[in-house]
Scaffold this active site. Structure first.
Site, PDB file in Angstrom:
ATOM      1  N   HIS A 186      15.518  31.556  27.137  1.00 50.72           N
ATOM      2  CA  HIS A 186      15.737  31.612  28.587  1.00 50.72           C
ATOM      3  C   HIS A 186      14.766  32.574  29.277  1.00 50.72           C
ATOM      4  O   HIS A 186      14.806  32.715  30.500  1.00 50.72           O
ATOM      5  CB  HIS A 186      17.203  31.953  28.910  1.00 50.72           C
ATOM      6  N   ASP A 194      19.111  29.668  21.719  1.00 48.86           N
ATOM      7  CA  ASP A 194      18.370  30.491  22.677  1.00 48.86           C
ATOM      8  C   ASP A 194      17.358  31.371  21.941  1.00 48.86           C
ATOM      9  O   ASP A 194      17.549  32.576  21.765  1.00 48.86           O
ATOM     10  CB  ASP A 194      19.361  31.345  23.476  1.00 48.86           C
ATOM     11  N   SER A 197      17.535  40.855  27.671  1.00 52.70           N
ATOM     12  CA  SER A 197      17.345  39.524  27.114  1.00 52.70           C
ATOM     13  C   SER A 197      16.122  39.416  26.215  1.00 52.70           C
ATOM     14  O   SER A 197      15.030  39.840  26.579  1.00 52.70           O
ATOM     15  CB  SER A 197      17.220  38.501  28.241  1.00 52.70           C
ATOM     16  N   GLY A 198      16.317  38.848  25.035  1.00 51.04           N
ATOM     17  CA  GLY A 198      15.225  38.631  24.109  1.00 51.04           C
ATOM     18  C   GLY A 198      15.012  39.757  23.115  1.00 51.04           C
ATOM     19  O   GLY A 198      14.281  39.590  22.142  1.00 51.04           O
TER      20      GLY A 198
END
Length: 256
Positions: free
Chosen positions: A67, A111, A210-211
């Site tokens: 994402h 994801d 995120s990530g």
């Protein structure tokens, strides 16, 4: 290279609060460069600059969340304080973005994304790779892990940190993410996701940086994917061990 860096840093400094892709709640400042695998992703999107985290898995590849694919991505390695230039930093644009072909943005399933760097990173005491788990390796509930990132340090988004933050979390039983205080989460898939947090003390990446990696021992067992919102002290991580065959196959295919 330094000229390019100084042109890019103002973009980082002028980011609005809403551009940050995550937050470390209840954490602490990480010891400088104690996580040399960490990557800071600056993303230029049609709606303005945004950011994500990631981690170096090979000299020419960073692993992150699917994402985070939107926009042109520049990778900062060896960073501790992202508001200023540090001699430890290496700044490398992404050559290619390879999100998992079955990534579902509605459910956040699969994801995971590989970033191929335009040039190989130089491994130094500040920039190193991190080990990945074996295929289908499991992490038992109760295992203490950690997650790190740059971004908001309060749930209301009023406080931010330019310095890398870290927090300890505990891997939870699958039932904890299947049934949350906000109701059952039908999208939670234990074959591709991990559930972790700290319900007792509220220490959590919340939406997560995120990530970024969920590190258990010396391996990146998860990727910060999403939170449940409304203050729920749990977060969902992509289960890296499920995707090891895809990771190796993709990196081999894209070798220079």
């Amino acid at each position: 290279m330094q000229i390019y860096v100084w042109l890019l840093l103002p973009t980082v400094l002028l980011l609005p609060l809403g551009a940050w892709s995550g937050e470390i709640i209840g954490g602490r400042v990480a010891e400088p460069h104690s996580r040399p695998y960490m990557a800071f992703l600056s993303r230029e999107t049609s709606t303005g600059p945004k950011m994500c985290g990631g981690f170096l898995v090979r000299k020419d590849f960073v692993l992150t969340a699917a994402h985070c694919a939107e926009g042109e991505i520049t990778v900062f390695l060896g960073a501790h304080n992202i508001s200023k230039w540090e001699r430890s930093q290496q700044v490398i644009p992404a050559r290619a973005k390879i999100p998992h072909p079955e990534y579902d943005e509605e459910t956040d399933n699969n994801d995971i994304m590989l970033l191929q760097l335009r040039r190989k990173a130089k491994l130094t005491r500040w920039v190193k790779t991190i080990r990945l788990p074996c295929t289908d390796e499991t992490v038992q509930p109760g295992k203490k892990c950690s997650v790190a990132g740059w971004g908001w340090t309060s749930a209301d988004g009023e406080e931010t940190s330019d310095i890398l933050q870290e927090v300890d979390v505990v891997v939870m039983p699958e039932a904890a993410c299947w049934s949350t205080p906000n109701g059952p989460d039908e999208n939670y898939d234990p074959s591709t996701m991990l559930c972790a947090g700290d319900p007792d003390e509220g220490k959590n990446p919340s939406k997560g940086d995120s990530g970024g990696p969920l590190v258990c021992g010396r391996k990146a067992q998860g990727i910060v994917s999403c939170g449940f919102g409304n203050g729920t002290p749990l977060a969902v991580y992509t289960r890296v061990s499920t995707f090891i065959p895809w990771i190796h196959k993709t990196m081999k295919k894209l070798q220079p």
